[in-house]
Structures are given as structure tokens and as C-alpha cells.
Design an enzyme around this catalytic site. Structure first.
Site, short mmCIF file in Angstrom:
data_model
loop_
_atom_site.label_atom_id
_atom_site.label_comp_id
_atom_site.label_asym_id
_atom_site.label_seq_id
_atom_site.Cartn_x
_atom_site.Cartn_y
_atom_site.Cartn_z
N THR A 15 0.61 -1.11 0.03
CA THR A 15 0.06 -0.22 0.15
C THR A 15 0.63 1.16 0.10
O THR A 15 2.13 0.95 0.59
CB THR A 15 -0.81 -0.05 1.08
OG1 THR A 15 -1.77 1.35 1.27
CG2 THR A 15 -0.26 -0.15 2.48
N ASP A 75 -7.86 -5.64 -0.35
CA ASP A 75 -8.72 -4.71 -1.28
C ASP A 75 -10.22 -4.95 -0.62
O ASP A 75 -10.65 -5.97 -0.39
CB ASP A 75 -8.80 -5.23 -2.66
CG ASP A 75 -9.35 -4.13 -3.73
OD1 ASP A 75 -8.71 -3.10 -3.47
OD2 ASP A 75 -10.18 -4.60 -4.47
N HIS A 190 -15.33 -7.07 8.35
CA HIS A 190 -15.01 -7.78 7.04
C HIS A 190 -13.52 -7.91 7.20
O HIS A 190 -13.03 -8.99 6.76
CB HIS A 190 -15.33 -7.29 5.87
CG HIS A 190 -15.24 -5.72 5.77
ND1 HIS A 190 -15.75 -4.78 6.61
CD2 HIS A 190 -14.64 -4.80 4.65
CE1 HIS A 190 -15.24 -3.68 6.42
NE2 HIS A 190 -14.72 -3.59 5.27
N ARG A 191 -12.77 -6.90 7.55
CA ARG A 191 -11.25 -6.93 7.75
C ARG A 191 -10.99 -7.94 8.73
O ARG A 191 -9.82 -8.65 8.41
CB ARG A 191 -10.85 -5.50 7.82
CG ARG A 191 -9.35 -5.10 7.47
CD ARG A 191 -9.34 -3.52 7.39
NE ARG A 191 -10.00 -2.76 6.39
CZ ARG A 191 -11.09 -2.21 6.36
NH1 ARG A 191 -11.53 -2.13 7.55
NH2 ARG A 191 -11.58 -1.73 5.16
P1 IMP Z 1 -9.32 0.29 -0.22
O1 IMP Z 1 -9.42 -1.09 -0.15
O2 IMP Z 1 -8.58 1.03 0.67
O3 IMP Z 1 -9.33 0.78 -1.68
O4 IMP Z 1 -11.06 0.79 0.26
C1 IMP Z 1 -12.02 0.66 -0.78
C2 IMP Z 1 -13.35 1.52 -0.51
O5 IMP Z 1 -14.13 0.80 0.32
C3 IMP Z 1 -12.71 2.89 0.39
O6 IMP Z 1 -13.53 4.02 -0.49
C4 IMP Z 1 -13.61 2.61 1.47
O7 IMP Z 1 -13.86 3.80 2.28
C5 IMP Z 1 -14.50 1.59 1.61
N1 IMP Z 1 -14.30 0.56 2.59
C6 IMP Z 1 -13.75 -0.33 2.83
N2 IMP Z 1 -13.76 -0.87 4.20
C7 IMP Z 1 -14.70 0.03 4.60
C8 IMP Z 1 -15.28 0.03 5.78
O8 IMP Z 1 -15.04 -0.83 6.85
N3 IMP Z 1 -16.15 1.00 6.22
C9 IMP Z 1 -16.29 2.14 5.31
N4 IMP Z 1 -15.85 1.87 4.21
C10 IMP Z 1 -14.96 0.84 3.81
#
Ligand code: IMP
Length: 204
Positions: A15, A75, A190-191
Site C-alpha cells: 500500500t 482490497d 470484514h477486515r
Molecule cells: P481500499 O480497499 O482501501 O481501496 O478501500 C476501498 C473503499 O471501500 C474505500 O472507499 C473505503 O472507504 C471503502 N471501505 C472499505 N472498508 C470500509 C469500512 O470498513 N467502512 C467504510 N468504508 C469502507
């Protein structure tokens, strides 16, 4: 080649977001030395895949091959059933470069109102967050784990959290992610679920 991770081992967090590297270190309970790909000057690949799993593997492989070390990438995003899974892998892009999630929530509700009119009784507000977590070795092998939490899209409530948290109410709760105590959200997210699978599979 060993496909387990050894505590203390150096891992590349694929990242360019320093906050995400810190979060990954914390989810691995400080058991690894996490180095962000951005801090090594590694280029950032274009996320050209159409699935969370595909993009997580692409990012982890890209970093592992260039750094010559094991790399980890995630992702994540929000999928809405009535919108055919959108915003999905484009979740970040829906908020635009200004990361305007108030606007993104308005777009969601505008599209949901259109979908409700078109889908009639079949319409639902069902949604889910997904986190795909990939680990890649420099030789090219990769493992991937997927965590998911199901819920509903609601009108925005709450000011904690980030991104789409105000519009997501997890199943079994009457509060949104943005109204929940951050620790409570983290314990079911989810994470967290994706990391739990990774730890069960790869940690010695
Ligand atoms: P990335 O995986 O960091 O590229 O995030 C993908 C997108 O999903 C971002 O716009 C985040 O804000 C949204 N997102 C991912 N996980 C969450 C969460 O736990 N809460 C709110 N938005 C999320």
C-alpha cells in the site's frame, strides 16, 4: 519454500497509504515487521481486476516480486444487491478524488430509489462489505482470504468510522457502523474476519 509466516519476519504491506500499513501491523498484533511498499519507493500498480480477490492478489504479487520479500495486500469495498454489486471494487472511486462519502451516500440513495421503482417487490436494501487479503511470495505463489459482513443500506447515521460506515447497518444490530464503538465495529468487520482466516492458515 515455506508457505507459513514466521513471527518477526519482515513483510511488505502493498500500500502507499501509511495509515493502512499501521492498521495491518495492528491486525497482525505487532508480530511482524511491516514495511509499506510506498516507503520503499515501489511503484503502485493499476487495479485492473474486476474482483476484490483479483485486485488483492495483483497488488501483493506486484510488491513481492519487486521487493523480493513476502507481501500482503488488501482490497475492500461495499456491495449492494439492488445495484448489481456496485460500488464493489469501485467503492473508493465513487467518492471521487475529494473522498466525498456524503456525496457517495447521496448517489447510492438516488440509485436505490430508481432500483426500487424498477424492481418492485424484489427490491431489497441488502448490502455487504468484503475484504480480500492476499499474501504473495516473491516466487509468484499467492494465498487469498476473504472476510465479509452482511447488512442493510440505511439513510446515513453517525459520525464515527470512515467511508461508507454511516450508510451500513450490520445484520443483528440497530446501529450503523458509524454509530458503533470503533472496537465493536472492528470485532465484527470484514477486515477482522479476513485477518482471522489468514492467521489461522499461515501463522505458525
Ligand atoms: P481500499 O480497499 O482501501 O481501496 O478501500 C476501498 C473503499 O471501500 C474505500 O472507499 C473505503 O472507504 C471503502 N471501505 C472499505 N472498508 C470500509 C469500512 O470498513 N467502512 C467504510 N468504508 C469502507
Amino acid at each position: 519454500m515455506s508457505l507459513s509466516l514466521i513471527p518477526g519476519q519482515k513483510l511488505i504491506a502493498a500500500t502507499h497509504n501509511p495509515g493502512k500499513a499501521v492498521e495491518i501491523a495492528a491486525l497482525l498484533e505487532g508480530r511482524f515487521e511491516i514495511v509499506a511498499a510506498g516507503s520503499l519507493g515501489l511503484p503502485e500498480p493499476e487495479e485492473t481486476e474486476t474482483t476484490f480477490v483479483g485486485n488483492a492478489i495483483l497488488k501483493a504479487r506486484h510488491a513481492a516480486m519487486r521487493a523480493g520479500m513476502v507481501a500482503l495486500a488488501d482490497d475492500s469495498g461495499l456491495s449492494i444487491a439492488a445495484l448489481n454489486g456496485d460500488p464493489g471494487v469501485y467503492s473508493a472511486r465513487w467518492a471521487g478524488p475529494a473522498k466525498d462519502f456524503v456525496r457517495a451516500a447521496e448517489v447510492i440513495w438516488h440509485k436505490l430509489d430508481t432500483a426500487r421503482a424498477a424492481q418492485g417487490e424484489a427490491f431489497t436494501t441488502t448490502a455487504w462489505f468484503t475484504c480480500a487479503l492476499a499474501v504473495a511470495w516473491p516466487e509468484g505463489h499467492a494465498c487469498v482470504f476473504e472476510g465479509r459482513i452482511d447488512g442493510q443500506i440505511v439513510k446515513p447515521r453517525g459520525n464515527r468510522g470512515f467511508g461508507y460506515d454511516p450508510v451500513f447497518q450490520p445484520e443483528g444490530y440497530d446501529v450503523t457502523f458509524a454509530e458503533m464503538d470503533p472496537d465493536a465495529k472492528d470485532s465484527i468487520s470484514h477486515r477482522r474476519r479476513a485477518f482471522a482466516q489468514l492467521k489461522a492458515a499461515l501463522l505458525a
